[in-house]
Design a protein around this motif. Sequence first.
Motif, PDB file in Angstrom:
ATOM      1  N   ASP A   1       0.838  -1.198   0.000  1.00  0.00           N
ATOM      2  CA  ASP A   1       0.000   0.000   0.000  1.00  0.00           C
ATOM      3  C   ASP A   1       0.872   1.246   0.000  1.00  0.00           C
ATOM      4  O   ASP A   1       1.885   1.328   0.728  1.00  0.00           O
TER       5      ASP A   1
ATOM      6  N   SER B   1      -3.969  -2.964  -7.490  1.00  0.00           N
ATOM      7  CA  SER B   1      -3.681  -3.385  -6.120  1.00  0.00           C
ATOM      8  C   SER B   1      -4.947  -3.965  -5.485  1.00  0.00           C
ATOM      9  O   SER B   1      -6.065  -3.536  -5.776  1.00  0.00           O
TER      10      SER B   1
ATOM     11  N   ALA C   1      -4.591   3.323  -1.730  1.00  0.00           N
ATOM     12  CA  ALA C   1      -4.605   2.236  -2.731  1.00  0.00           C
ATOM     13  C   ALA C   1      -5.647   2.491  -3.811  1.00  0.00           C
ATOM     14  O   ALA C   1      -5.407   2.254  -5.003  1.00  0.00           O
TER      15      ALA C   1
END
Length: 1438
Positions: free
Chosen positions: A334, A462, A469
């Motif tokens: 992250d 992600s 994110a």
Amino acid sequence: MADFIVDEDDGLGHPKRGGLKKKKFRQGSDISAMRDANEIFGDVDELLTIRKKGLASSERMERRLEDEFEPTVLSEKYMTGQDDEIRQLDIPERMQISEESTGSPPVDELSIEEESNWIYAQFTSLLKESDGQGVHSFEGRGFSVNKDDIAKFLELHHVQKLEIPFIAMYRKEQCRSLLDTADVDGANQDKKPETKWHKVFWMIQDLDKKWLLLRKRKMALHGYYTKRYEEESRRVYDETRLNLNQYLFESVIKSLNVAETEREVDDVDSKFNLHFPPGEIGVDEGQYKRPKRKSQYSICSKAGLWEVANKFGYSAEQLGLALSLEKLVDELEDAKETPEEMAMNFVCAMFEDPHAVLKGARHMAAVEISCEPSVKKYVRGIYMENAVVSTSPTADGNTVIDSFHQFSGIKWLREKPLSKFEGAQWLLIQKAEEEKLLQVTFKLPENHMNRLISDCNEHYLSVGVSKYAQLWNEQRKLILEDALHTFLLPSMEKEARSLLTSRAKSRLLLEYGQALWNKVSAGPYQKKEMDISSDEEVAPRVMACCWGPGKPPNTFVMLDSSGEVLDVLYAGSLTLRSQNVNDQQRKKNDQDRVLKFMMDHQPHVVALGAVNLSCTRLKDDIYEVIFQMVEEKPRDVGHGMDDLSIVYVDESLPRLYENSRISGEQLPQQSGIVKRAVALGRYLQNPLAMAATLCGPGREILSWKLHPLEHFLQVDEKYGMVEQVMVDITNQVGIDINLAASHEWFFSPLQFISGLGPRKAASLQRSLVRAGSIFVRKDLIMHGLGKKVFVNAAGFLRIRRSGLAASSSQFIDLLDDTRIHPESYSLAQELAKDIYDQDVRGDSNDDEDAIEMAIEHVRDRPGSLRKVVLDEYLASKKRENKKETYSNIMRELSFGFQDWRIPFKDPSPDEEFYMISGETEDTIAEGRIVQASVRRLQGGRAICVLDSGLTGMLTKEDFADDGRDIVELSERLKEGDILTCKIKSIQKQRYQVFLICKESEMRNNRHQHNQNVDAYYHEDRNSLQLVKEKARKEKELVRKHFKSRMIVHPRFQNITADQATEYLSDKDFGESIVRPSSRGLNYLTLTLKIYDEVYAHKEIVEGGKENKDITSLQCIGKTLKIGEDTFEDLDEVMDRYVDPLVSHLKTMLNYRKFRKGTKSEVDDLLKIEKGENPSRIVYCFGISHEHPGTFILSYIRSTNPHHEYIGLYPKGFKFRKRMFEDIDRLVAYFQRHIDDPLQESVPSIRSVAAMVPMRSPADRGSSGGSGWGSSHNEGGWKGNSDRSGSGRGGDYRNGGGRDGHPSGAPRPYGGRGRGRGRGRRDHMNGDRQDGNGDWGNNDTGTGDGGWGSSTGKKSSGAGGWGNESGGGGDGSTGGWGSETAEKKSDGASGWGNDSGGKKSSEDGGWGNKAGGKKSDGEGGWGNESSSQKSGGGGGGGW
């Protein structure tokens, strides 16, 4: 320095006198040695000079060829130094040529194994792609290839240097899976073998060449990448960047090593050039270099945004590995900051804010993804397998592409997968798209598109759920969208197009090769069985006949069995059909000469060139001679001559030979038609040799039309296929060396023998011709063949007693007259001896005589061979692996060099029809639209002729829908008319077609091609705008009816009215052009530029024309008539008519009172001027845009503008029935007579309207533009203006001339409306006119009616372009827009616009004055609206 200069003495010690030159000795030479040389040899310098001259002359001798001839000539004759090297090197010539581009192939086992694996993989994918069209359908059976056989083929080809024909004939055991079963299983000796095109071998050879080129390119790129990387490493000092570059370089090299196709190498190359752009290294400081456009990626990279691009997460390579499932990548961590916060650190002058930084970095990431080989490979796999293609016609295409058009089958394709395209269909789509007839769209279906996006998202985004994110994922989604839609999908479409083109060309090339194979694999004409001959293989004697139109005449050429010319006969009168006594006598003389010609030479067959319908009559005439010969002189007719047959032969190849260079070398003294006839006969004797004759340096064979779509292929592609086919068939047929040595045209296929080529073949041919004959195969080595070339060629070169060897008593080995290779002679001799021993029951010696006797025994008794059980025999000899070789030996021992070609067949009736008519199944079929010219009318039918010469029959019932009411077709047609018809039916036996041209049938499309409709064909008419389509169709109709003329003049062009106005649009005022008229071939039209966007058209009537044929009609007439004026030619028209007219036009345009603009704009100018000078009567002149060719005199007396029209003539300006040579006189007259009263006997507009009949539906017209009047007996001026409209409401009572007069009044007698179409008049038939129709017609006049329509009493002056209202003879009449003297408009002096006593509207309008007495004005281009007959010359003036 004095020591170095010596005096020569005379040999007695005294210096020589007479001013002898002192000699300088060369530096480094020994003085005493030079003196000694002088004493012994005399003057050394002279010797040196002579020596130099000798050396120079010898150099000149050596360079003579290069100095004397152009390099192209030497190249064509294979006389360059490189050609000599190829001749000398003992490697098959075609291999040497191939290795020039591919390099020498690797011959180690590892390389061969690697290549065979690659070829096997490519072969398998080709089989999969072809889906029923590829290799496994070549031989009509399921196909499987053994990888080991491919490796063995490569070993034979590269290591042992054996060519395909040799491998296919003599190495069958080593590559069985690459051959057809019939080739492998040759045990059935009774069945005659067939020639086979070994397509699998050729495909493997083609893949071999691709592999070698790929390998060569990869090696070159590897070297370049290494060098470029090292240069870049020396230039960059940033450690991070150096590490990144090293990683990228290693990744590129790894991808390059595993790349297996050209496309994958391209991907690797694009990635390398992205990260290491070329052209930035290697230029020293101060050196000039070409400015280079920098890419956006390069700009972003130099600004340091590559660091930002690396922070988006996975690299392009990681994404590619994940998509291809090669490697699982770690999950992304992250982020600790937003994209904008990170981008703040990279803000610079070029990227001023974080959004710009992120945009640039996203662009870099998207480009890197789009250039990543593994990503492209993944996307390519999905796209190529699932993408679909749709086509739809453009507006032009919808008009042009009818049911018989070349593109009809591809007009509407809906979502056709790439893998489903067959044959050359894609090439047609590509061509239609280039011609803007089709729109082609590529699309990835939605479900596959969604799958692609989801896969990319899955591996690139992600899985984090934090705010950071999600923000980074938004950036990543933008990157993926950009990479897919901006770069990858367009790139894939481009690749798909290239792939479809490549596949289509490959299939088309195979079809082209198959067509050639069918031609050259056909056997020669066979003599009839009853024809007794000492040698069964001797070709027939042929009498070849070519039809001639008279110059040259019909030509007969007699060829002996070797194809050499024995005799030539010209018989031009043989086909005469005239009943004239002299013609009949000439025909009889020719018949007698042909009869004697045939009696003398006793031909076995007559070859007749099929070129047109006259050949059918010529065939009948020849048969008549044959029957006469059999009846009158049966005893003199040779055996087999009583049923002598005439065979039609296609003339396409002989015509190529006639015009080739080789024919000039082989038959130097003969005329063209004789050369053609020789080729005709030779083609019947030996089709292969005749076709090979045209495969020389000129490559005339490529002009042989074998496939309707062959124009899509490149010249080199076609010749590569020609060479492949000719090599395969030539080696299976073989060449008789001794026969060719005596008759050189048989040598033409020699270049295609295995191991040879044009250079080696030419050298061998020269050597054999010098020797005259050869008796042993092994002697070929003495004629310049190296060992490897000999091994390749020997089995296909036949040594027998033919040519000069026929009369020799020298021994010839029987095995040399078979296809048995010398390497297998021992096996053949052993087999023959074993059979002989078994038959004779005794052991014989092993000497040569015994072996020869055994071979003769087997040759004479082929039944003894059939008794041998091959498998048992091979087992006894322990040679089970030689089965194919022994099968070949047994076949050749029983019948050496048996002809495996397809036996000759006479052409079928359909083939004869297409040969003679020159048509094909595509060009002539029921329902196809054709042009036919009427030749003869016979009551209820017309006999026509098509362009191809076929006879067309048209009955009255098929001519028109009301055909039953027609008594005779001559009522509607005349000889020479050209009709557009449909083919109703075809009678091929009689070379006739039945035609139909009635309107209901022409609209019917029931004959559309439905037999091969594409499964994805789906018509969708809703996608087109109907209005545009209709407009396009009308425009196309004009173009279709356009008839060009055969006229040569600088002011004439073959263009339509629209094209004429477009051509004149940028020319000066007064420029003109003469063009064809759509009224027919007896009219021309003069188009003149009056002003900007104003053009006028004048009709010219041609006279004195001969109507015997279309050509004479297309030429210009002997007289030209405009109105009542007659001219001899166009030059006179220009001098006497156009030039004075243009002079007056320019005078008006330059006049001080001329004003630009439309009528309303000029009125506004006059009102302003009147406001400035209220006490004056203001006036000016202007152009009439509504009626091109007319000037308007506008004036204001009080408040309202009034208008009168002025005609323009070659003699001057016509105003109020008076002609004025210059404008000043006209103005003076106008000013003096402005108050003259008008005639009172003018009927009102309503009373005129009552006289006009209802408008006929046939009177079609358009509201734009206007015409220039037409009289009863000739079309007058027509015009068009881009500014003209449908009429101004208050000005034109009836809308400005749909069916009415320009003044607003209806036509007194219903003249034609504007536009195309047939107008209808009450008392006469209207002819169609091009451009805009007339504004009126003199119904009974003799002159050129102007825009008005005359009614009432006779007027001696014709209506002009200017509008005259007919009145009294004193000329006191008003023009258009004049009123009668009865009422005054608006209380002002001058003329209002009342007609017939009624007050007109305020604006005036064009009151139409009709009625009055005879006018004395001259005919011109004015527009007369009088009620009288017009007797003057032209129509209205301008």
